[in-house]
Design a protein around this motif. Sequence first.
Motif, PDB file in Angstrom:
ATOM      1  N   GLY A 160      -1.793   3.253  -1.955  1.00  0.00           N
ATOM      2  CA  GLY A 160      -2.512   4.397  -1.391  1.00  0.00           C
ATOM      3  C   GLY A 160      -3.998   4.119  -1.230  1.00  0.00           C
ATOM      4  O   GLY A 160      -4.731   4.922  -0.675  1.00  0.00           O
ATOM      5  N   ASP A 161      -4.436   2.973  -1.715  1.00  0.00           N
ATOM      6  CA  ASP A 161      -5.857   2.614  -1.601  1.00  0.00           C
ATOM      7  C   ASP A 161      -6.042   1.765  -0.348  1.00  0.00           C
ATOM      8  O   ASP A 161      -5.553   0.636  -0.264  1.00  0.00           O
ATOM      9  N   PRO A 162      -6.759   2.255   0.645  1.00  0.00           N
ATOM     10  CA  PRO A 162      -6.933   1.501   1.898  1.00  0.00           C
ATOM     11  C   PRO A 162      -7.759   0.229   1.712  1.00  0.00           C
ATOM     12  O   PRO A 162      -7.752  -0.649   2.580  1.00  0.00           O
ATOM     13  N   LYS A 163      -8.458   0.113   0.596  1.00  0.00           N
ATOM     14  CA  LYS A 163      -9.278  -1.086   0.354  1.00  0.00           C
ATOM     15  C   LYS A 163      -8.444  -2.276  -0.146  1.00  0.00           C
ATOM     16  O   LYS A 163      -8.918  -3.397  -0.158  1.00  0.00           O
TER      17      LYS A 163
ATOM     18  N   TYR B 280      -2.681  -9.896  -2.964  1.00  0.00           N
ATOM     19  CA  TYR B 280      -3.485  -8.707  -2.683  1.00  0.00           C
ATOM     20  C   TYR B 280      -4.869  -8.797  -3.314  1.00  0.00           C
ATOM     21  O   TYR B 280      -5.029  -9.324  -4.419  1.00  0.00           O
TER      22      TYR B 280
ATOM     23  N   LYS C  80      -8.882  -6.528  -3.451  1.00  0.00           N
ATOM     24  CA  LYS C  80      -9.633  -5.305  -3.156  1.00  0.00           C
ATOM     25  C   LYS C  80     -11.103  -5.671  -3.153  1.00  0.00           C
ATOM     26  O   LYS C  80     -11.612  -6.207  -4.139  1.00  0.00           O
TER      27      LYS C  80
ATOM     28  N   LYS D  15      -5.988  -5.022   0.337  1.00  0.00           N
ATOM     29  CA  LYS D  15      -5.508  -5.782   1.509  1.00  0.00           C
ATOM     30  C   LYS D  15      -4.669  -6.976   1.065  1.00  0.00           C
ATOM     31  O   LYS D  15      -4.854  -7.501  -0.027  1.00  0.00           O
TER      32      LYS D  15
ATOM     33  N   GLU E 104       3.112   0.393  -2.316  1.00  0.00           N
ATOM     34  CA  GLU E 104       1.997   1.063  -1.631  1.00  0.00           C
ATOM     35  C   GLU E 104       1.098   1.755  -2.647  1.00  0.00           C
ATOM     36  O   GLU E 104       1.520   2.653  -3.356  1.00  0.00           O
TER      37      GLU E 104
END
Length: 200
Positions: A158-161, A142, A144, A163, A156
């Motif tokens: 919760g941070d959409p950034k 992962y 960011k 990936k 999860e």
Amino acid sequence: MKIEQIPFNEDASRRIYQDYMKRVSTATSSLSAENMNDIYMEINSHIFEAFQQNSTLPEIDALLNVLERIGAPEEVLKQLVADKKLEQATTTFNPIHVIKALFLNLSNGISYVVFSILYLLLFGFVFLIFAKLVHPADVGMYYKNTSFVVLGHLKESGDPKVKELLGNWFIPVMIAAALFFYVLLTLALKLKKKLTKNKS
């Protein structure tokens, strides 16, 4: 290959000799058949030659003197077995031989403890592969923005950034990384063994 046994006149001498040679076989059982035979023949030959030099004594006394001078196989052969196992491990790259070699050499210096820890860390890659199969959505590499976040399990956030970088390539990359570091570590272990041998 059948190794000729030393002939004895007395039954007690024969039993003591056979018991001792059985202990030699047990002490070297983790080695290859060739190395086991070499050590067995060497000890057998040593007993025979030393026994001949004590021929003036009663047979059982001569034998006991010889075996006492050689010492207990479990102790006498410990270092030799550790060295031979290390040689076998770094030649074959077999993980089972590597684990046994490291275990046998743990008392031979801090460097072998370090190698053991590094090999243990390699199991992290294997663990991640199985974790990815069980929780495919939560395991990966992962990041960011352009910063690395974690290699492993991430619930999860919760941070959409945040990936996952590798996607379906995660398992092949982990397998390749595990193999690469395994070969690298084993080559380093081989080099360590060579340097130690040159010093002695």
